[in-house]
Structure formats: C-alpha cells, structure tokens
Write a protein that holds these residues in place. Structure first.
Motif, mmCIF file in Angstrom:
data_model
loop_
_atom_site.group_PDB
_atom_site.id
_atom_site.type_symbol
_atom_site.label_atom_id
_atom_site.label_comp_id
_atom_site.label_asym_id
_atom_site.label_seq_id
_atom_site.Cartn_x
_atom_site.Cartn_y
_atom_site.Cartn_z
ATOM 1 N N GLU A 43 15.046 5.367 9.348
ATOM 2 C CA GLU A 43 15.364 6.587 8.446
ATOM 3 C C GLU A 43 14.255 7.830 8.951
ATOM 4 O OE1 GLU A 43 13.865 6.390 4.319
ATOM 5 O OE2 GLU A 43 15.946 4.668 3.908
ATOM 6 N N TYR A 44 14.792 8.599 9.379
ATOM 7 C CA TYR A 44 13.573 9.926 10.254
ATOM 8 C C TYR A 44 12.789 9.543 11.266
ATOM 9 C CZ TYR A 44 15.382 11.481 5.425
ATOM 10 O OH TYR A 44 16.446 11.783 4.202
ATOM 11 N N LEU A 45 13.253 9.040 12.383
ATOM 12 C CA LEU A 45 12.985 8.948 13.343
ATOM 13 C C LEU A 45 12.831 10.290 14.188
ATOM 14 C CD1 LEU A 45 13.317 4.862 13.796
ATOM 15 C CD2 LEU A 45 11.765 6.000 12.310
ATOM 16 N N VAL A 46 12.120 10.404 14.773
ATOM 17 C CA VAL A 46 12.001 11.428 15.997
ATOM 18 C C VAL A 46 11.641 10.471 16.859
ATOM 19 C CG1 VAL A 46 11.241 13.097 16.208
ATOM 20 C CG2 VAL A 46 11.505 13.029 14.577
ATOM 21 N N GLY A 61 8.104 16.453 5.020
ATOM 22 C CA GLY A 61 7.205 16.797 3.931
ATOM 23 C C GLY A 61 7.950 16.194 3.124
ATOM 24 N N TYR A 62 7.186 16.707 1.448
ATOM 25 C CA TYR A 62 7.902 16.124 0.203
ATOM 26 C C TYR A 62 7.679 17.252 -0.150
ATOM 27 C CZ TYR A 62 7.711 11.061 1.857
ATOM 28 O OH TYR A 62 7.641 9.394 2.424
ATOM 29 N N ILE A 66 1.395 -1.305 -0.205
ATOM 30 C CA ILE A 66 -0.228 0.331 -0.069
ATOM 31 C C ILE A 66 0.788 1.347 0.416
ATOM 32 C CG2 ILE A 66 -2.071 0.853 1.178
ATOM 33 C CD1 ILE A 66 -2.284 -1.139 2.769
ATOM 34 N N SER A 67 1.923 1.213 -0.932
ATOM 35 C CA SER A 67 2.040 3.106 -1.744
ATOM 36 C C SER A 67 1.366 3.842 -1.681
ATOM 37 C CB SER A 67 3.650 2.605 -2.174
ATOM 38 O OG SER A 67 3.738 1.178 -2.321
ATOM 39 N N LEU A 68 0.629 5.186 -0.747
ATOM 40 C CA LEU A 68 0.245 6.510 -1.226
ATOM 41 C C LEU A 68 1.247 7.716 -1.050
ATOM 42 C CD1 LEU A 68 -2.439 5.436 1.199
ATOM 43 C CD2 LEU A 68 -2.726 4.688 -0.849
ATOM 44 N N VAL A 69 1.945 7.245 -1.081
ATOM 45 C CA VAL A 69 3.388 8.505 -1.824
ATOM 46 C C VAL A 69 3.371 8.140 -2.806
ATOM 47 C CG1 VAL A 69 5.502 9.770 -1.324
ATOM 48 C CG2 VAL A 69 4.435 8.876 0.667
ATOM 49 N N PHE A 70 3.469 9.191 -3.235
ATOM 50 C CA PHE A 70 4.436 9.634 -5.241
ATOM 51 C C PHE A 70 5.532 8.915 -5.095
ATOM 52 C CE2 PHE A 70 0.793 13.103 -5.133
ATOM 53 C CZ PHE A 70 -0.599 12.080 -5.043
ATOM 54 N N GLY A 71 5.749 8.671 -6.244
ATOM 55 C CA GLY A 71 7.151 8.085 -6.194
ATOM 56 C C GLY A 71 7.945 8.250 -7.265
ATOM 57 N N ALA A 72 7.869 8.454 -7.778
ATOM 58 C CA ALA A 72 8.862 9.981 -8.950
ATOM 59 C C ALA A 72 10.142 10.230 -8.522
ATOM 60 C CB ALA A 72 8.141 11.237 -9.731
ATOM 61 N N PRO A 73 11.100 10.211 -9.287
ATOM 62 C CA PRO A 73 12.638 10.376 -8.633
ATOM 63 C C PRO A 73 12.491 11.367 -7.823
ATOM 64 C CG PRO A 73 13.341 9.019 -10.936
ATOM 65 C CD PRO A 73 11.469 10.112 -10.239
ATOM 66 N N PHE A 74 11.467 12.079 -8.625
ATOM 67 C CA PHE A 74 12.135 13.733 -7.830
ATOM 68 C C PHE A 74 11.190 14.024 -6.633
ATOM 69 C CE2 PHE A 74 9.014 14.515 -11.146
ATOM 70 C CZ PHE A 74 7.881 14.792 -10.643
ATOM 71 N N GLN A 75 10.634 13.322 -6.570
ATOM 72 C CA GLN A 75 9.414 12.817 -5.489
ATOM 73 C C GLN A 75 10.296 13.481 -3.915
ATOM 74 O OE1 GLN A 75 7.663 14.854 -4.082
ATOM 75 N NE2 GLN A 75 5.307 13.539 -3.434
ATOM 76 N N LEU A 76 11.057 14.007 -3.188
ATOM 77 C CA LEU A 76 12.013 14.382 -1.991
ATOM 78 C C LEU A 76 11.084 14.261 -0.449
ATOM 79 C CD1 LEU A 76 15.137 15.957 -4.089
ATOM 80 C CD2 LEU A 76 14.858 13.418 -3.873
ATOM 81 N N TYR A 77 11.960 13.518 0.029
ATOM 82 C CA TYR A 77 11.264 14.286 1.386
ATOM 83 C C TYR A 77 12.343 15.408 2.176
ATOM 84 C CZ TYR A 77 10.315 13.923 5.945
ATOM 85 O OH TYR A 77 9.530 14.328 7.652
#
Length: 376
Positions: A228-231, A94-95, A77-88
């Motif tokens: 990754e990115y754990l607060v 956020g993205y 279930i992938s609800l984040v856009f997967g394009a290479p430019f979609q950087l966090y």
C-alpha cells in the motif's frame, strides 16, 4: 495514558490479565506465556493526551528492554489513531486527522522496534507509525559519497530505515510513516515462517530489489501479500508460486506489473495511476485466479493476461470521453471481459469526465423546464 492500550509485564499483580489486550492501563500487563505485547494510541486524538505521549513512547522502549532476551508471542505497536474516519489522504501524504505525537517518534525508536519485532515476535508483528511532520527547510550539505549524500537527504525528508534480513513471525504488518526503506539482499534474507505480509507507506530506494526479494526462496510460505502507498516502485515483477492473494493499492509510480503465480486466487490493483500511461504494462499469468479487481488499466499493447478461471471481475474501467489513451485502455478492458468466459459477476467503473456531467445536468434541467412550461 488516556485511553491508550499497553500490554507488557509490570502491571498491578492483583489485576486479572485481559484476554483481548484492551483496556486502560498505566503500566504494561502480562498476557499469556509467552507474553503478547500491545501498545496503541487508541481510536482518536481526543482520547489520547499529548502530555502522556513521551511517557507512552518510553514505556514501549522500557518493556522491550525488559524482554530483550525473551521470545514474545506477538508484538503490536500502533501509533496511528484507529477510528474508521481516520483516512489516509495520498494527495497530502498524511491522514485526515493530525498525529501531534508523531514528532516525538525518532528514527532510532522505529529502528529498534523493527529489529526487536522481527527477531522476537513468534506469531505476529504489527508496527504502525504516522508520517513525521516535515522538517524546517534546510540546505543539505552534500559531503562524502553519493550513497552518504542520498542517506542524508532521506533523513532530512523523513526517516531512513533498513528492513532486517530475517523474521520469525508468521504474519507481519509494517506501516512506516513514509520512511525511506532499504531492503536486504535476497541472498541474505530469511522469512521462512511468514505467510502474510503488509508493507505500506514507505519509499523504496531499490524497486528492482523489492521484486527479487519477494520472488526469492526467502519467502517459501508467503500466501497473502499487500502493498500500500509505496513510493518509488516503478516496476514490480513477482514470481511466487504459493501466493494466493495479492493486493496493491496506491502505488502511484507503478507502471509495470508482472505476476506469475500458480496458486494466485485473488488479485486487486487499485489507485495505481501510472499503469494508465502510454508506458503502462500489465502481464498476469495465474491459472487459478478467481477474483480480479483492477481499477487502472494499461493500453491494449501493454496487456498480457492468462487467467482462464476468473469468476469475478471488479472495478474494471471504461471511459466515455476525456482520456488520451481511452481507446487503447477500453480495448484492453473489453479484451479481458471477452476472455474471462467463466466469469459470472462483473462490476464496471464507467468514467464520465466532469464537463460531460455538467453538460448532462444542464440538458436535463432545460428539458425539465420545457416540460413544466408545456404543462402550463
């Protein structure tokens, strides 16, 4: 659905099942036995119509209900856009591109997906959720116990999730949209088949439990671990003998990392700025370590390093000016280089403060002007 991809079991029966799970489908598609379920919003927002989002999310829940008592081969279930430019972007949490459908994803949805994936996905479970937009500023009424008040505050700031105590999948990747994540007690956990784990974009409410959980007998087959990115993770102490690869990226609060792993071959620690503080500690005992990538270095007094077989060192930092701990940090980096006598590849990251760069640019320009005037 736009170009979103859906896999499940209610498609046109005349359609030939796809082996890749990709394609434009108005309904789920049966793939293999047991089925592989795949739901993704695709590469970019231009190809995912927001008007289709409510139906798309409902299709996920409907498909899981239809498979409620069955084991599936895999679930994505992938609800984040997967394009290479979609950087966090950690600075904004956020993205680079917004996810307008994020506000439609309720915490109860994600809780249900977590429970189902960990209980029913036999080979792999992937869950990728975008950060929820911040709620309107409200005053939180603190009632009941401190735990209840903390839970209410977490829910106000974002999702509050609990990680189920067991999973049957061999690989698992959870990107949780900066949700607050409660972990199971190590004594109650069972992840006996898990060989690869990615945990990212979450706020950990008990960092000590995270260390104990990952180092417990609950993960006997864990080979690859990526955080990754754990607060909220201030200290992380891992003792996992079978672990071969460990990657920690963007854990901004991490100031103490202790790793004791007999089989560890690759260690990557990047963008963990608190390691550079005067309280930073890095203690690594990994006799089989071959690749070390570390962009943040503690002071020499906080360094313990026993990895004689390192053959490749990457992103090791050195400072010229401008860091109040630069002497101690440079000393630690140089000590590692001196003691990794088997290394045959070295990549250094030389930090030059901006004021020094500006000064050098001005000086070079003035020299260039002087040579031009002299030539005439």
């Amino acid at each position: 659905m736009g170009s979103s991809n859906v896999a499940g079991d209610d498609a046109d029966p005349t359609r030939t099942p796809s082996t890749s799970g990709r394609g434009v489908n108005l309904g789920p598609v049966l793939e293999d036995t047991p089925p592989r379920l795949r739901f993704t919003v695709g590469p970019c927002p231009q190809k995912f119509a927001l008007a289709d989002a409510p139906g798309f999310i409902s299709s996920i829940n409907d498909a899981l209900v239809r498979h409620a008592d069955a084991q599936v081969d895999s679930l994505e279930i992938s609800l984040v856009f997967g394009a290479p430019f979609q950087l966090y972007l950690p600075s904004i949490g956020g993205y680079a591109r917004e996810h307008p459908h994020a506000e439609l994803i309720e915490a109860e949805h994600v809780r249900g997906w977590l429970r189902y994936g960990m209980a029913r996905a036999a080979k792999s479970f992937i869950l990728v959720v975008p950060p929820c937009p911040p709620p309107p500023t409200t005053t939180i009424r603190r009632q009941g116990s401190g735990r209840e008040a903390a839970a209410a505050e977490a829910e106000n700031e974002g999702m509050a999730l609990e990680l189920p105590a067991s999973a049957i999948a061999a690989t698992m990747a959870l990107t949780l949209g900066n949700a607050t994540l409660t972990l199971p007690a190590p004594a109650d956990a069972s992840f006996h088949a898990l060989t690869e784990l990615l945990l990212s974009h979450a706020r950990i409410d008990d960092w000590d439990r995270l260390s104990k959980l990952l180092s417990s007998p609950s993960f006997p087959c864990l080979k690859r671990l990526r955080l990754e990115y754990l607060v909220g993770v201030v200290e992380l102490e891992l003792g996992v003998d079978e672990l071969e690869e460990l990657t920690i990226v963007g854990s901004r609060d991490l100031r103490c990392l202790v790793v004791n792993a007999l089989c560890l071959r690759t260690l990557c620690v990047t963008d963990c700025s608190s390691l550079e503080s005067d309280k930073g500690e890095l203690a690594i005992s990994a006799p089989a370590l071959e690749v070390l990538i570390c962009s943040n270095m503690c002071m020499f007094q906080g360094l313990q390093f026993d990895a004689p077989s390192v053959r490749e060192i990457g992103k090791l930092p050195l400072w010229t000016h401008g860091h109040r701990h630069q002497v101690g940090r440079n000393e630690a980096s140089i000590w590692i280089m001196k003691h990794c006598t088997a290394a045959h590849r070295l990549n250094l990251h030389l930090h030059v403060p901006q004021f020094m760069r500006d000064y050098l640019v001005v000086r070079l320009q003035s020299i260039q002007v002087w040579w031009i005037m002299r030539a005439y």
